[in-house]
Design an enzyme around this catalytic site. Sequence first.
Site, mmCIF file in Angstrom:
data_model
loop_
_atom_site.group_PDB
_atom_site.id
_atom_site.type_symbol
_atom_site.label_atom_id
_atom_site.label_comp_id
_atom_site.label_asym_id
_atom_site.label_seq_id
_atom_site.Cartn_x
_atom_site.Cartn_y
_atom_site.Cartn_z
ATOM 1 N N ARG A 165 1.043 6.827 -6.339
ATOM 2 C CA ARG A 165 1.459 5.687 -6.007
ATOM 3 C C ARG A 165 1.957 5.407 -4.527
ATOM 4 O O ARG A 165 2.623 4.404 -4.045
ATOM 5 C CB ARG A 165 2.701 5.152 -6.922
ATOM 6 N N ASN A 187 16.081 4.591 -7.092
ATOM 7 C CA ASN A 187 14.798 3.702 -6.908
ATOM 8 C C ASN A 187 15.387 2.137 -6.709
ATOM 9 O O ASN A 187 16.328 1.964 -7.626
ATOM 10 C CB ASN A 187 13.875 3.521 -7.858
ATOM 11 N N GLY A 188 14.897 1.362 -5.694
ATOM 12 C CA GLY A 188 15.643 0.097 -5.507
ATOM 13 C C GLY A 188 16.386 0.187 -4.172
ATOM 14 O O GLY A 188 16.054 0.920 -3.359
ATOM 15 N N GLU A 213 -9.679 -11.580 -0.192
ATOM 16 C CA GLU A 213 -9.577 -10.170 -0.768
ATOM 17 C C GLU A 213 -10.412 -9.179 -0.031
ATOM 18 O O GLU A 213 -9.968 -8.067 0.261
ATOM 19 C CB GLU A 213 -9.958 -10.207 -2.165
ATOM 20 N N LYS A 257 -8.524 -5.890 1.897
ATOM 21 C CA LYS A 257 -9.246 -4.511 1.624
ATOM 22 C C LYS A 257 -9.442 -3.978 2.930
ATOM 23 O O LYS A 257 -9.119 -2.628 3.162
ATOM 24 C CB LYS A 257 -10.430 -4.537 0.880
ATOM 25 N N GLU A 265 -6.270 -3.231 4.844
ATOM 26 C CA GLU A 265 -5.395 -2.167 4.016
ATOM 27 C C GLU A 265 -5.659 -0.544 4.313
ATOM 28 O O GLU A 265 -4.859 0.207 4.491
ATOM 29 C CB GLU A 265 -5.544 -2.516 2.632
ATOM 30 N N LYS A 301 1.307 2.296 -4.271
ATOM 31 C CA LYS A 301 0.669 1.687 -5.271
ATOM 32 C C LYS A 301 1.233 0.452 -6.003
ATOM 33 O O LYS A 301 0.879 -0.613 -6.429
ATOM 34 C CB LYS A 301 0.016 2.668 -6.185
HETATM 35 O O1 M6R Z 1 0.689 -3.876 -9.518
HETATM 36 P P1 M6R Z 1 0.489 -5.516 -8.736
HETATM 37 O O2 M6R Z 1 -0.795 -5.973 -9.187
HETATM 38 O O3 M6R Z 1 1.528 -6.452 -9.418
HETATM 39 O O4 M6R Z 1 0.755 -5.102 -7.453
HETATM 40 C C1 M6R Z 1 0.604 -6.380 -6.406
HETATM 41 C C2 M6R Z 1 0.174 -5.934 -5.026
HETATM 42 O O5 M6R Z 1 1.077 -4.895 -4.595
HETATM 43 C C3 M6R Z 1 -1.045 -5.165 -5.082
HETATM 44 O O6 M6R Z 1 -2.192 -5.962 -5.411
HETATM 45 C C4 M6R Z 1 -1.506 -4.785 -3.587
HETATM 46 O O7 M6R Z 1 -1.561 -6.078 -2.681
HETATM 47 C C5 M6R Z 1 -2.746 -3.844 -3.383
HETATM 48 N N1 M6R Z 1 -2.521 -2.748 -2.480
HETATM 49 C C6 M6R Z 1 -4.059 -4.424 -2.961
HETATM 50 O O8 M6R Z 1 -5.148 -3.783 -2.742
#
Ligand code: M6R
Length: 641
Positions: A27, A121-122, A514, A518, A521, A636
């Site tokens: 993650r 966490n938080g 999207e 990608k 990222e 993640k």
């Molecule tokens: O787990 P989730 O789908 O709620 O996460 C949302 C975003 O953090 C997630 O889609 C993020 O943008 C990804 N890294 C995209 O590839």
Amino acid sequence: MCGIVGAVSTRNIVPILVQGLQRLEYRGYDSCGVAVHASSLEAARQGSVPGGLQRARSTARVAELLEQVATEHIAGATGIAHTRWATHGAPAVHNAHPHFSHGTGADANTTSAGRVALVHNGIIENHEELRAALQARGYVFASQTDTEVIAHLVDSHYSGDLFDAVKATIAELHGAYAIAVVHKDEPHRVVGARAGSPLILGVGQEGSEHFLASDAMALAGVTDQIVYLEEGDLVDLQLGRYWIVGKDGAALTPAQRPVRTVQAHSGAAELGPYRHYMQKEIFEQPRAIADTLEGVAGIVPELFDGAGVHGEPGAAAWRVFKEIDSVLILACGTSYYSGCVAKYWLEDIAGIPTQVEVASEYRYRTSVPNPRTLVVTISQSGETADTLAALRHAQSLGMQHTLTICNVATSAMVRECKLAYVTRAGVEIGVASTKAFTTQLAGLFLLTLALAQAKGRLTDEQEASHLKAMRHLPVALQAVLALEPQLISWAEDFARMENALFLGRGLHYPIALEGALKLKEISYIHAEAYPAGELKHGPLALVTSAMPVVTVAPNDALLEKLKSNMQEVRARAGVLYVLADADTHIESSEGVHVIRMPEHYGHLSPLLHVVPLQLLAYHTACARGTDVDKPRNLAKSVTVE
Ligand code: M6R
């Protein structure tokens, strides 16, 4: 993102704690650590390891933490462990958790000087004022984290009972937290608390040992007996027993916090023939879509009962679908883009006014609530803090019809929404979401059909035709995946670039978004997406021969308009990379590179057009040598605001 594992046992718990961290490490994290109560282990008392709290922390991988604990003979039957994703304070050993109270002041990597050890966490919002107050009382801080204030606060409240000290501490905290705490004077006790960040309790071997974790996945192979803690819960783990106190201070019964048997995936999926998890997950999409559609013989409301998670009869979904007059979609990142595609479907096919909002924005603006709105959250992980908070905000505004499209059946999102469609992408390890996105789209298309049916806008023939197209998707996806060699060739060009534009129109504008997400990222190339008609309103100024322009060109009603936009790019020497359907009559020529998509797919075309964009980003990142599965600065599962 941050992960927690904790345990009270009679055996050396260090391997389980560290393996738990390994299950969570995909993650994303930047440091990790473990602290144990050495004197909790009988063998340790008799051996060379001194009693009290011992810890090891590292900014390397968890595997190296494992070596470190072996080298330093760290062992104990009670302990806590953590993977950190930096928010307050740089990624560094002295900022890594567990934090000790009365830290040595030094950033010694291993020390036995702590009285309290704590993982968190938080985000603690009032950490600055708490820090100032604690410093005034003589507490010395060894880190820049917001977390360390909690450790010192617990210490300051301690007078012989860790549970009482934690209870007094959380009364002073503002913000979000899941914590696990141990004290040097209580060798067989871990106390946990949650508010705004997930925490679960695992019941281990014959109920004699107990665990805490931020996700059941951390305990895969250790226990499948899980209690989901709720907002405001405090939990006290001791040898052979545990109890939970709710936010009103009352002890909770097993009926109020039942033990559930869960099938948590270990996360340790095999890579098989692939170089990276992202590549594997891209190629798993035909299977993931097939699994998601398995058993879908027709559009029935039972599809949205969360695979029995709520035990809700499909009739509940049907009643809701009949009653609602609009849809509000809340999500982040890639999940937000799947919601943007769904807006086109929901308005076109089901005739339902649909709004899509970035979750982190929605919760902080004044909006006009409509109790007849179906609030749809979309999330791969089901634990995204912004999306969960937006859901709760919508509920607080009186919108009680809630449904989630989510990939994790045991997640907070599924538990907190009345209805759920659980996608079957399988565990997604690569930080860049791929198969979760296409399975979300499949779930959202089914939801569109269900709402169209409830509103009397779907004939039996239309339903049969849509379902037939959906069932053909795995085959159509295989044909798109076969285009990989051509995408590798495009990626060689992109790897040399620092900027890229993505264009799409209508249903495919979110696909352009999207594709750009990608690419940035994982390859760190600056990429932006526009609806192609917007080009002349500004971004055209950026177009030169050094600006590749990726264009998603399906054979739909907007094709001729899109062709005009492409001419605008060529007239400025821009180089086009076009994903064109077979019968679009767009051919490769000077400055125009065309990949021919196998077939036009109507409403479901976005599920196919996104795949080459995933492959383009993947191979560009490989060519640039980035860490594809764990891109810098990203996590993640984003469990902080
Ligand atoms: O787990 P989730 O789908 O709620 O996460 C949302 C975003 O953090 C997630 O889609 C993020 O943008 C990804 N890294 C995209 O590839």
